[in-house]
Design a protein around this motif. Structure first.
Motif, mmCIF file in Angstrom:
data_model
loop_
_atom_site.group_PDB
_atom_site.id
_atom_site.type_symbol
_atom_site.label_atom_id
_atom_site.label_comp_id
_atom_site.label_asym_id
_atom_site.label_seq_id
_atom_site.Cartn_x
_atom_site.Cartn_y
_atom_site.Cartn_z
ATOM 1 N N VAL A 285 -29.893 -39.703 1.589
ATOM 2 C CA VAL A 285 -30.538 -39.034 0.667
ATOM 3 C C VAL A 285 -29.843 -38.587 -0.408
ATOM 4 O O VAL A 285 -30.334 -38.605 -1.201
ATOM 5 C CB VAL A 285 -31.474 -38.397 1.421
ATOM 6 C CG1 VAL A 285 -31.809 -37.570 0.992
ATOM 7 C CG2 VAL A 285 -31.678 -39.095 2.898
ATOM 8 N N ALA A 286 -28.676 -37.246 -0.166
ATOM 9 C CA ALA A 286 -27.862 -37.104 -1.151
ATOM 10 C C ALA A 286 -27.543 -38.104 -1.894
ATOM 11 O O ALA A 286 -27.321 -37.500 -3.551
ATOM 12 C CB ALA A 286 -27.221 -36.004 -0.644
ATOM 13 N N THR A 287 -27.232 -38.830 -1.189
ATOM 14 C CA THR A 287 -26.574 -40.155 -2.713
ATOM 15 C C THR A 287 -27.570 -40.635 -3.570
ATOM 16 O O THR A 287 -27.922 -40.223 -5.106
ATOM 17 C CB THR A 287 -25.649 -41.180 -2.309
ATOM 18 O OG1 THR A 287 -24.809 -40.689 -1.353
ATOM 19 C CG2 THR A 287 -25.796 -42.004 -2.745
ATOM 20 N N GLY A 288 -28.498 -40.441 -3.135
ATOM 21 C CA GLY A 288 -30.057 -41.666 -3.445
ATOM 22 C C GLY A 288 -30.504 -40.382 -4.404
ATOM 23 O O GLY A 288 -30.804 -40.376 -6.113
ATOM 24 N N VAL A 289 -30.765 -38.797 -4.849
ATOM 25 C CA VAL A 289 -30.868 -37.280 -4.847
ATOM 26 C C VAL A 289 -29.850 -37.561 -6.313
ATOM 27 O O VAL A 289 -30.182 -37.937 -7.275
ATOM 28 C CB VAL A 289 -31.052 -36.649 -4.336
ATOM 29 C CG1 VAL A 289 -31.152 -35.383 -5.327
ATOM 30 C CG2 VAL A 289 -32.007 -36.909 -2.778
ATOM 31 N N GLY A 311 -20.190 -40.910 -7.467
ATOM 32 C CA GLY A 311 -19.176 -40.808 -6.532
ATOM 33 C C GLY A 311 -18.439 -40.111 -5.809
ATOM 34 O O GLY A 311 -18.127 -40.978 -3.961
ATOM 35 N N CYS A 312 -18.370 -39.129 -5.679
ATOM 36 C CA CYS A 312 -18.746 -37.774 -4.258
ATOM 37 C C CYS A 312 -19.554 -38.265 -2.802
ATOM 38 O O CYS A 312 -18.963 -38.793 -1.833
ATOM 39 C CB CYS A 312 -18.330 -36.502 -4.903
ATOM 40 S SG CYS A 312 -18.018 -35.784 -3.135
ATOM 41 N N ALA A 313 -20.277 -38.454 -2.903
ATOM 42 C CA ALA A 313 -21.355 -38.085 -2.080
ATOM 43 C C ALA A 313 -21.599 -39.642 -1.727
ATOM 44 O O ALA A 313 -21.407 -39.998 -0.063
ATOM 45 C CB ALA A 313 -23.041 -38.398 -2.823
ATOM 46 N N SER A 314 -21.894 -40.921 -2.654
ATOM 47 C CA SER A 314 -21.542 -42.448 -2.572
ATOM 48 C C SER A 314 -20.618 -42.511 -1.310
ATOM 49 O O SER A 314 -20.471 -43.627 -0.753
ATOM 50 C CB SER A 314 -21.857 -43.004 -3.871
ATOM 51 O OG SER A 314 -20.539 -43.152 -4.387
ATOM 52 N N ILE A 315 -19.510 -42.276 -1.968
ATOM 53 C CA ILE A 315 -17.725 -43.094 -1.118
ATOM 54 C C ILE A 315 -17.842 -42.352 -0.204
ATOM 55 O O ILE A 315 -17.791 -42.618 0.936
ATOM 56 C CB ILE A 315 -17.121 -42.002 -2.092
ATOM 57 C CG1 ILE A 315 -16.444 -43.542 -3.091
ATOM 58 C CG2 ILE A 315 -15.728 -42.724 -1.298
ATOM 59 C CD1 ILE A 315 -16.676 -44.714 -3.202
ATOM 60 N N ILE A 374 -33.533 -44.850 -5.751
ATOM 61 C CA ILE A 374 -35.227 -45.061 -4.775
ATOM 62 C C ILE A 374 -34.091 -45.426 -3.835
ATOM 63 O O ILE A 374 -35.301 -45.014 -2.528
ATOM 64 C CB ILE A 374 -36.194 -46.073 -6.260
ATOM 65 C CG1 ILE A 374 -36.247 -44.648 -7.645
ATOM 66 C CG2 ILE A 374 -36.973 -46.029 -5.209
ATOM 67 C CD1 ILE A 374 -36.818 -44.953 -8.421
ATOM 68 N N ALA A 375 -33.625 -47.044 -4.338
ATOM 69 C CA ALA A 375 -33.411 -47.958 -2.538
ATOM 70 C C ALA A 375 -33.256 -47.016 -1.733
ATOM 71 O O ALA A 375 -33.189 -46.973 -0.450
ATOM 72 C CB ALA A 375 -32.636 -48.831 -3.732
ATOM 73 N N MET A 376 -31.940 -45.866 -1.556
ATOM 74 C CA MET A 376 -30.753 -45.368 -1.289
ATOM 75 C C MET A 376 -31.905 -44.554 -0.147
ATOM 76 O O MET A 376 -32.207 -44.762 0.926
ATOM 77 C CB MET A 376 -30.100 -44.560 -1.860
ATOM 78 C CG MET A 376 -28.697 -45.537 -2.097
ATOM 79 S SD MET A 376 -27.929 -46.203 -1.547
ATOM 80 C CE MET A 376 -26.785 -44.698 -0.245
ATOM 81 N N ILE A 377 -32.820 -43.826 -1.094
ATOM 82 C CA ILE A 377 -33.183 -42.866 -0.127
ATOM 83 C C ILE A 377 -34.438 -43.715 0.767
ATOM 84 O O ILE A 377 -35.311 -43.140 1.398
ATOM 85 C CB ILE A 377 -34.365 -41.752 -1.503
ATOM 86 C CG1 ILE A 377 -33.568 -41.432 -1.848
ATOM 87 C CG2 ILE A 377 -35.481 -41.693 -0.819
ATOM 88 C CD1 ILE A 377 -34.236 -40.352 -3.281
ATOM 89 N N LEU A 378 -35.368 -44.552 0.158
ATOM 90 C CA LEU A 378 -36.130 -45.259 1.078
ATOM 91 C C LEU A 378 -35.361 -45.743 2.451
ATOM 92 O O LEU A 378 -36.162 -46.239 2.922
ATOM 93 C CB LEU A 378 -36.892 -46.243 0.512
ATOM 94 C CG LEU A 378 -37.737 -45.937 -1.173
ATOM 95 C CD1 LEU A 378 -38.392 -47.368 -1.773
ATOM 96 C CD2 LEU A 378 -39.472 -45.150 -0.151
ATOM 97 N N ALA A 379 -34.565 -46.768 1.714
ATOM 98 C CA ALA A 379 -33.518 -47.193 3.002
ATOM 99 C C ALA A 379 -33.358 -45.897 3.749
ATOM 100 O O ALA A 379 -33.573 -46.035 5.804
ATOM 101 C CB ALA A 379 -32.409 -48.116 2.789
#
Length: 403
Positions: A285-289, A311-315, A374-379
């Protein structure tokens, strides 16, 4: 910092790690050169895109079968074959380009064969790590693998640009062929006590993944994250159409993502040996935001900051999700499960890449970048219950000891 690099205390993994940096950089070096070659031959950006498709479609189609092969005969044996084949294919490409005999159909064929071999190679690499470091250090080793990936994104294009200018495409391909030798030597020298599972082929990887809620949601999140990790697709119109940056600005923003990923690597490496599903969900969720905040940043300065945070949150997220999937899997299914992971990321990029390009084309560049968020948060929202449940603590039978 010592705790963050504890896997490097294992001598064999240390050798494997540094040889993987060389190998991944070689792959990026050849990728730069081949992209330039294809564009020179065709004067078409679409042709360059087809090369990517030829590489990733086999991974998407045959990944499950490749994973079953890893489970059946063990990752070390698979790596001995795949590393040799990949080196041979790069050597063939070097000969073709050095003699001027290359044709587009040859390049497409080599890309497709390489993609097929890489489907087995990618699964074997991930399972091989557990054989080298043991279950307690898997989280740390997976995080360190992100250093391999991000380091190659810096070293590979730099080496490729220099070799391309000095000697030509053939030199880049030859360097890539040579880069497979260090990891191949490591695998040849060190025999891990791998437990193979030749009689567990009745259950397919996709069916197994679907039955386990935690693994299923992590794989879904990996597929969604492919929209972000195909970064060049949404970032190109985002930097040019929104902030009117030139090629240098685009390169700086790509580099900023890589720099921002380094703290994410360290945070993942310093975490517990078994990450919780809830932590994975929160980071997703943090990555999506972060993606959405970057997409709608009002100034270019805030956009750069947003890319670094993303980059930090996603990795951090993807490292923990990968670790959780490996540890949640039965040892006899791990190869097939990681093959499904590879089908999701990067395999599913053959779908998500064109999709975000289409969204940006029919709407605007900001939404084209933000749709990944959006896709990350929904998933994450869809699979929150699956990740929040207590995870099974599957015993890992393979360890770091060597025969």
């Amino acid at each position: 910092m010592g705790g963050r690099f504890q896997s490097l205390r294992e001598p064999v993994f240390r050798q494997w790690f540094f040889s993987s940096v060389l190998s991944a950089s070689g792959t990026m070096t050849q990728g730069v050169a081949v992209s330039v070659l294809v564009y020179r031959l065709t004067d078409s950006g679409i042709a360059v895109g087809w090369m990517t498709t030829c590489t990733f479609v086999p991974l998407f189609l045959f990944g499950s079968y490749a994973g079953a092969l890893v489970d059946r005969i063990g990752p070390r044996r698979v790596l001995l074959v795949t590393q040799t084949l990949l080196a041979t294919l790069s050597g063939l490409l070097a000969v073709l380009t050095a003699t001027g005999a290359e044709q587009m159909w040859m390049l497409y064929a080599i890309a497709a064969i390489s993609g097929t071999v890489s489907a087995a190679d990618a699964s074997a690499r991930q399972v091989y790590v557990i054989d080298l470091v043991g279950a307690d250090r898997v989280s740390n080793a997976v995080a360190l693998n992100e250093i391999v990936v991000n380091g190659s994104r810096i070293l590979g294009p730099a080496i490729g640009g220099a070799a391309l200018g000095l000697w030509g495409v053939w030199a880049c391909c030859a360097l890539n062929a040579a880069s497979f030798l260090p990891p191949l030597i490591v695998v040849l020298r060190h025999k891990t006590k791998t437990v193979t599972h030749p009689h567990t082929q009745k259950i397919g990887g996709l069916r197994y993944v679907w039955r386990n809620p935690t693994i299923r949601v992590c794989v879904l999140l990996a597929a969604a994250s492919g929209m972000l990790f195909s970064l060049n697709v949404p970032l190109t119109p985002f930097t040019t159409a929104i902030f009117h940056l030139d090629g240098t600005g685009f390169g700086l923003m790509m580099a900023t993502f890589g720099i921002g990923s380094l703290p994410g690597v360290l945070l993942a490496a310093a975490g517990p040996s078994r990450p919780s599903g809830l932590r994975v969900a929160v980071l997703a969720v943090a990555t999506g935001v972060a993606i959405l905040a970057t997409a709608y940043a009002p100034t270019v300065t805030l956009a750069f900051v947003g890319v670094a945070v993303t980059g930090c949150a996603s990795i951090w997220f993807i490292s923990l999700a990968n670790t959780l999937v490996q540890l949640e899997s039965d040892p006899g299914m791990r190869g097939r499960v990681m093959a499904v992971w590879g089908m999701a990321l990067p395999g599913f990029s053959v779908v998500t890449g064109p999709f975000i390009g289409w969204v940006g084309g029919v709407t605007d560049a900001r939404l084209g970048f933000g749709v990944a968020g959006i896709a990350m948060i929904l998933a994450a929202a869809t699979g929150w219950r699956g990740l929040a449940r207590p995870t099974a603590r599957t015993p890992v039978t393979s360890g770091a000891s060597r025969a």
